[in-house]
Scaffold this motif. Structure first.
Motif, short mmCIF file in Angstrom:
data_model
loop_
_atom_site.label_atom_id
_atom_site.label_comp_id
_atom_site.label_asym_id
_atom_site.label_seq_id
_atom_site.Cartn_x
_atom_site.Cartn_y
_atom_site.Cartn_z
N ARG A 143 0.74 -1.15 0.04
CA ARG A 143 -0.02 -0.02 -0.02
C ARG A 143 0.78 1.20 0.03
O ARG A 143 0.28 2.45 -0.51
CB ARG A 143 -0.82 0.08 1.25
N ALA A 144 2.00 1.09 0.40
CA ALA A 144 3.04 2.25 0.69
C ALA A 144 3.78 2.72 -0.88
O ALA A 144 4.50 3.54 -0.82
CB ALA A 144 4.10 2.11 1.60
N LEU A 145 3.52 1.72 -1.57
CA LEU A 145 4.24 1.67 -3.03
C LEU A 145 3.80 2.82 -3.75
O LEU A 145 2.37 3.03 -4.09
CB LEU A 145 4.30 0.59 -3.78
N PRO A 146 4.56 4.03 -4.07
CA PRO A 146 3.97 5.08 -4.82
C PRO A 146 3.42 4.47 -6.26
O PRO A 146 3.86 3.62 -6.85
CB PRO A 146 4.89 6.01 -4.83
N LEU A 169 10.90 -1.56 -14.84
CA LEU A 169 10.03 -0.48 -14.21
C LEU A 169 9.66 -1.04 -13.01
O LEU A 169 9.12 -0.10 -12.24
CB LEU A 169 8.75 -0.15 -15.29
N PHE A 170 9.82 -2.33 -12.76
CA PHE A 170 9.23 -2.69 -11.28
C PHE A 170 10.50 -2.65 -10.38
O PHE A 170 10.25 -3.60 -9.36
CB PHE A 170 8.52 -4.18 -11.54
N GLY A 171 11.62 -2.24 -10.71
CA GLY A 171 12.68 -2.47 -9.83
C GLY A 171 12.41 -1.88 -8.46
O GLY A 171 13.31 -2.40 -7.50
N ALA A 172 11.93 -0.70 -8.20
CA ALA A 172 11.73 0.00 -6.85
C ALA A 172 11.02 -1.20 -5.90
O ALA A 172 11.57 -1.61 -4.81
CB ALA A 172 10.99 1.29 -6.80
N TRP A 173 10.20 -1.78 -6.62
CA TRP A 173 9.16 -2.95 -5.49
C TRP A 173 10.19 -4.09 -5.34
O TRP A 173 10.16 -4.44 -4.13
CB TRP A 173 8.06 -3.19 -6.28
N ALA A 202 12.33 -3.17 -2.56
CA ALA A 202 11.37 -3.05 -1.18
C ALA A 202 11.15 -4.67 -0.76
O ALA A 202 11.36 -5.04 0.46
CB ALA A 202 10.33 -2.25 -1.41
N LEU A 203 10.92 -5.46 -1.71
CA LEU A 203 10.60 -6.91 -1.35
C LEU A 203 11.40 -7.65 -0.73
O LEU A 203 11.50 -8.36 0.22
CB LEU A 203 10.06 -7.66 -2.49
N ASP A 213 17.30 -13.64 -3.00
CA ASP A 213 17.96 -12.49 -3.67
C ASP A 213 17.30 -12.67 -5.16
O ASP A 213 16.61 -11.80 -5.60
CB ASP A 213 19.44 -12.46 -3.82
N LEU A 214 17.27 -13.98 -5.48
CA LEU A 214 16.71 -14.42 -6.89
C LEU A 214 15.22 -14.45 -6.86
O LEU A 214 14.59 -13.88 -7.78
CB LEU A 214 17.07 -15.64 -7.02
N LEU A 215 14.62 -14.66 -5.63
CA LEU A 215 13.02 -14.39 -5.39
C LEU A 215 12.70 -13.15 -5.74
O LEU A 215 11.62 -12.80 -6.50
CB LEU A 215 12.54 -15.07 -4.13
N ALA A 216 13.31 -12.10 -5.32
CA ALA A 216 13.05 -10.75 -5.41
C ALA A 216 13.50 -10.01 -6.76
O ALA A 216 12.51 -9.44 -7.39
CB ALA A 216 13.67 -9.93 -4.24
N ALA A 217 14.60 -10.76 -7.16
CA ALA A 217 15.09 -9.95 -8.51
C ALA A 217 13.91 -10.53 -9.91
O ALA A 217 14.05 -9.90 -10.85
CB ALA A 217 16.18 -10.70 -8.81
#
Length: 989
Positions: free
Chosen positions: A272-275, A352-356, A359-360, A394-398
């Protein structure tokens, strides 16, 4: 994440040589067809040679034709359950009726006559195989886009271990003050409009709740597969499904369902905090497109357009900024591509989804990690996931900002020797992608779920295909699930799956290892089969009896006549004598009963059952008339009384205690009426004590929703073990702020018969002590009740009192679970008094837990409630003001008046909208009963669930507030609204 496009791979035709064609039936039509086919049965035959299998087919045909009176399921379990998956030739047939069975058996026999035919796969339900299976097995977990309303509903309703996953996730979210995700998967009714349908679709795949409930559905599906004996050599997750793969493989461990779900909920809620992205983003699935043309477009929109998912040769998903995606769709569409907009507002699996992604990775450290017992392959890299836990995370987030190369993964697995692909999770889209990718190559792809079939039917096809393929499977858990679904109850404990709460988990077993019952047949296994057969016969007879009984009631009841007297079942023998109807005033009509089980139906109506009016959600204003439109809700303890009556009616002995009590959903009298279906079933006895498991379902047209369940313990000679007395905190003072009178006048919504707190004696840091008065529920004789619901309800009220004394405001506490309730049956007439002591704590997760004991004037025990858990719900200020009157009477305006002390005059902020949707819309429904008149309420319910209903309600709130302001301005006196007529009435001067 799986595409939301239609499956690119069509189902096979009715002959092995028929071309594959696309399924064109709509989802609604498919669901209707699935419901009609839900009685189809699975037949399994085997032999070491073709001649033996042909003889088995002929014997089954002869048996089916010789005695048409044998039910199909009995025929299947008597004549087609002896085969072995190790046999040289195996046949599985799924038949809807006798004619279908005969047709499919004859077709299979014709196939067997052709010696060169080694396989037969007709998707309508004929599967034949010979020889040992080749290659390894991969388990596939779907991601975003596979969710759909009603997914795994039969597992959720009837398999305790599956439902435990959804319950744990709901508990994690409600503890954080958020709406339970399961209401996305199992809404109260169909969408009222296309806009609402689209809104629901978006919610079901959002990152806050939708992705999480999809993940949990995959874990529940995986547990069912484990129970059926399915094992894998490798696991693969598609997008969000990589979480499920790592959990199922043991790389992410499950210390408990709730502990894991707490982490999953935390990750979801953090979204919810993701802009919002600076430029709107889109995702579109492409089918029948030109790859060369797409490559040109990707180069033209470099950095703005990406291939996010390569699902199969027929489909890719593109994602990027909205202008780039729309430009590509326009050009590709003109060239003939089929472009399907996906319900995602983010460009997942792109840079484009790198910020999330970053955070993940921080949130993933909350997971408990371990060493996987089964290899996991990653679709982002094509390689095995690292064994080092931190590198695996790391891979799960990447992978969230990397393209999903599912097609390449399937090709690589096939090259490595994998030949069987099993999809664990909602829907069957990955299965379709596999078939399209491996078209023309030897393989088997099968799914555990399908949007176009019920869960039981899809699992029958899965078991049939795997069995014919030569893989070790167990059919007994499936039989038990089917019996439970037919009877509308939970499957017995034997159907629960092996615990997944350890580091290794059940998946550690080798794929080829025989299932326990298969490996060790014996008397126990035969006994279970006989019991399952008996249960099915009883259920079939009972369903017919219930239909006849209901028809007779309808035909013999004249218009306007009172309901006929309750049906009383035949005496059930000395162990279960029939009880007089007066002894069970809340049980209703007993439509079926034998020595082992009972089915009843109770219709509540506030005009006939006035006691429900004293437990209505809404302010106790001077204008609130008896029987007004406020929303009555059955209290937890009244459901407990129904459990007690069902056990008494079934066994002929009074319950002495209850355990594992759980409320699943609100039982509310919308529009003043409610129908509850009750099922009671005797469990295996332990010593001299009999146990009865009781479930209550809300009946909503043809659908039933599990609402309450519990186990009653009955004994002819009850003996309660002495327990240490509960003591209040040393030196606990009397309450400083609140009194019993102020509590009922300024906080509680309870009417007179539920106002049992006479005086609160002491409130400590962790304790409370009070004197209670025994009250009488209107139209209910206390001597005919098994427990005292109003007296027991005071325990939950005392928890609220304790919280008020600690300074909490604008909240509600609503019981949902009790570990144990002991009722000593020391009945006292109304007006008697008991002393109640309790220990209470507020858990940081947002629930309260308490234990209470009650004793009479002589110190003799009356009741004990252990492990009473209540949800602590913090209401938005204006919602609380509208529903519960806005504060104690000594604070100023009388209750029921919409004050304007907060400057909003009752207006509901937009932030409260999500709250009105929560818990199957209970707060919206309660608010509607407060602010709408009778005719308005009728119109409001016709809108159906969703945004239209909430928008209409908020408009009515605003209009009501305007009327009250104007009336106060001109009259100068307090005004109340008459809830019975929906008009304003001045207080007497």
């Amino acid at each position: 994440m799986a595409s939301s496009a239609e499956e690119p791979q069509a189902h096979a035709g009715d002959t092995p040589s028929e071309a594959r064609g696309a399924e064109v039936a709509s989802v609604d039509d498919a669901r209707s067809a699935a419901a009609a086919r839900d009685a189809a049965e699975l037949f399994l035959l085997s032999s070491e040679d073709r001649a033996g299998l042909t003889r088995a087919i002929d014997e089954l045909l002869s048996r089916a034709e010789a005695d048409p009176s044998i039910p199909l399921h009995r025929l299947a379990r008597e004549r087609a359950r002896a085969p072995s998956w190790r046999a040289g030739h195996r046949l599985a047939v799924i038949a809807a009726d006798r004619r279908d069975l005969a047709s499919k058996l004859r077709r299979a026999r014709t196939t067997l006559a052709r010696a060169e035919q080694a396989r037969l796969r007709v998707r309508s339900g004929i599967y034949y195989g010979s020889g040992a299976p080749s290659g390894q097995t991969a388990l596939l977990f779907p991601g975003q886009g596979s969710q759909y309303e009603g997914m795994l509903e039969q597992l959720y309703r009837h398999v305790p271990s599956s439902r435990a996953w959804f319950d744990a996730l709901d508990a994690s979210y409600t503890s954080a003050g958020a709406a339970p995700p399961s209401e996305l998967a199992f809404p109260r009714g169909p969408a009222a409009s296309e806009d609402e349908r689209l809104a629901r679709e978006r919610q079901l795949v959002d990152m806050v709740r939708g992705a999480q409930v999809g993940l949990i559905a995959s874990l529940a599906s995986h547990e069912m597969l484990l129970a059926l004996g399915v094992r894998a050599d490798v696991m693969v997750g598609n997008s969000n499904g990589e979480h499920a793969a790592l959990i199922a493989a043991g790389a992410i461990q499950v210390p408990s369902r709730r502990a894991l779900c707490d982490v999953i909920a935390h990750i979801g809620l953090s979204g919810r905090a993701l802009p919002a992205p600076p430029t709107p983003e889109r995702m579109v699935a492409l089918n029948a497109f030109d790859r060369g043309q797409l490559d040109v477009l990707l180069e033209r929109h470099d950095g703005q357009l990406f291939i996010a998912m390569d699902n199969c040769p027929s489909q890719v998903v593109i994602a990027g900024t909205q202008p780039a995606v729309e430009a590509a769709v326009d050009e590709l569409g003109r060239a003939g591509a089929v472009c399907i907009r996906m319900p995602f507002e983010r460009a997942y699996h792109t840079p484009l989804f790198g910020a999330w992604q970053r955070a993940l990775r921080v949130h993933y450290d909350r997971f408990v990690t371990g060493v996987a017992h089964t290899p996991v392959r990653c679709c982002a890299t094509g390689r095995p996931a690292p064994e080092e836990p931190s590198l695996a995370l790391d891979l799960l987030a990447a992978q969230w900002s990397s393209p999903v190369r599912f097609r390449q993964m399937i090709e690589a697995l096939h090259d490595d020797g994998v030949r069987t692909f099993i999809e664990a999770g909602p829907n069957n889209r990955l299965t379709a992608f596999v078939e399209d990718t491996l078209r023309g190559k030897p393989h088997l792809a099968v799914a555990a779920s399908s949007q176009h079939r019920s869960d039981t039917q899809q699992l029958k096809h899965l078991v049939g295909e795997l069995y014919a393929h030569g893989l070790a499977v167990r059919v007994e858990p499936l039989d038990r699930l089917c019996d439970a679904a037919l009877r509308g109850v939970l499957a017995p404990a034997e159907a629960e799956l092996p615990a997944t709460e350890g580091a290794q988990g059940p998946g550690a077993a080798h794929r080829g290892q025989a299932a326990p019952e298969e490996a060790a047949p014996g008397p126990a296994r035969r006994a279970r089969s006989i019991r399952a057969l008996h249960d099915a016969l009883v259920a079939e007879a009972g369903e017919s009896e219930a239909r006849v009984f209901a028809m007779v009631q309808r035909l013999t009841r004249a218009a306007g006549a009172p309901p006929p007297p309750r049906a009383t079942a035949r005496p059930l023998g000395p162990a279960s004598p029939a009880a007089a109807p007066a002894d069970c005033p809340l049980l209703g009509d007993v439509v079926r009963a034998d020595r082992r089980a009972l089915h009843a139906e109770r219709r509540f109506d506030w005009r006939r059952d006035p006691f429900v009016l004293d437990h209505s959600l809404g302010p106790l204003s001077a204008g609130r008339l008896p029987g007004g439109p406020h929303l009555p809700v059955l209290p937890f303890t009244l459901s407990l009384e129904i459990v007690a009556e069902a056990a008494w009616r079934l066994t002929g002995a009074r319950p002495v205690s209850f355990s594992d009590l759980r409320a699943r959903r609100w039982l509310a009298l919308d529009r003043g009426k409610l129908t509850v279906a009750i099922h009671a079933e005797r469990l295996p006895e332990e010593g001299r004590e009999a146990q009865v498991r009781v479930t209550l379902h809300e009946v909503d047209g043809p659908r039933r929703y599990l609402a309450f369940e519990g186990t009653a313990h009955v004994s002819a000679a009850p003996a309660h073990a002495a327990l240490p007395a509960l003591l209040t905190d040393p030196g606990a003072p009397p309450p400083r702020v609140w009194s019993a009178q102020r509590f009922y006048a300024g906080f509680a919504f309870h009417g007179p018969s539920f106002r049992g707190i006479e005086r609160v004696v002491a409130v400590g840091e962790h304790s409370i002590e009070a004197d209670l008065t025994i009250t009488a529920l209107p139209e209910l004789d206390p001597l005919h009740l098994q427990v005292d619901p109003a007296l027991l309800d005071c325990t939950g009220q005392l928890v609220a009192f304790w919280l008020l004394e600690r300074g909490e405001r604008r909240f509600g506490v609503f019981p949902f679970e009790a570990r144990r309730v002991v009722w000593h049956r020391r009945a006292s007439p109304p007006g008697g008094r008991v002393r109640c002591r309790g220990h209470v704590r507020l858990d940081p997760s947002g629930t309260t837990e308490a234990t209470f004991e009650m004793v009479d004037g002589s110190g003799a025990p009356v009741a004990r409630v252990e492990g009473l858990q209540q949800r602590f719900v913090r209401f938005p200020e204006t919602i609380h003001h509208l529903l519960f009157g806005g504060g104690p009477p000594e604070g100023g305006a009388p209750r029921g008046v919409l004050g304007n002390g907060d400057g909003r005059a009752g207006g509901v902020e937009t932030t409260d909208r999500s709250f009105l949707h929560a818990s199957w819309g209970i707060w919206a429904r309660a608010l509607a009963h407060v602010v709408l008149g009778e005719r308005e309420l009728d119109d409001w319910y016709r809108l159906g669930d969703g945004d239209r209903r909430v928008d209409s309600l908020l408009a009515s709130v605003a209009a009501r507030d305007t009327r009250l302001r104007r009336a106060r301005r001109f009259a100068g006196r307090p005004v109340h609204e008459d809830p019975a007529r929906g008009v304003e009435a001045k207080e007497p001067g």
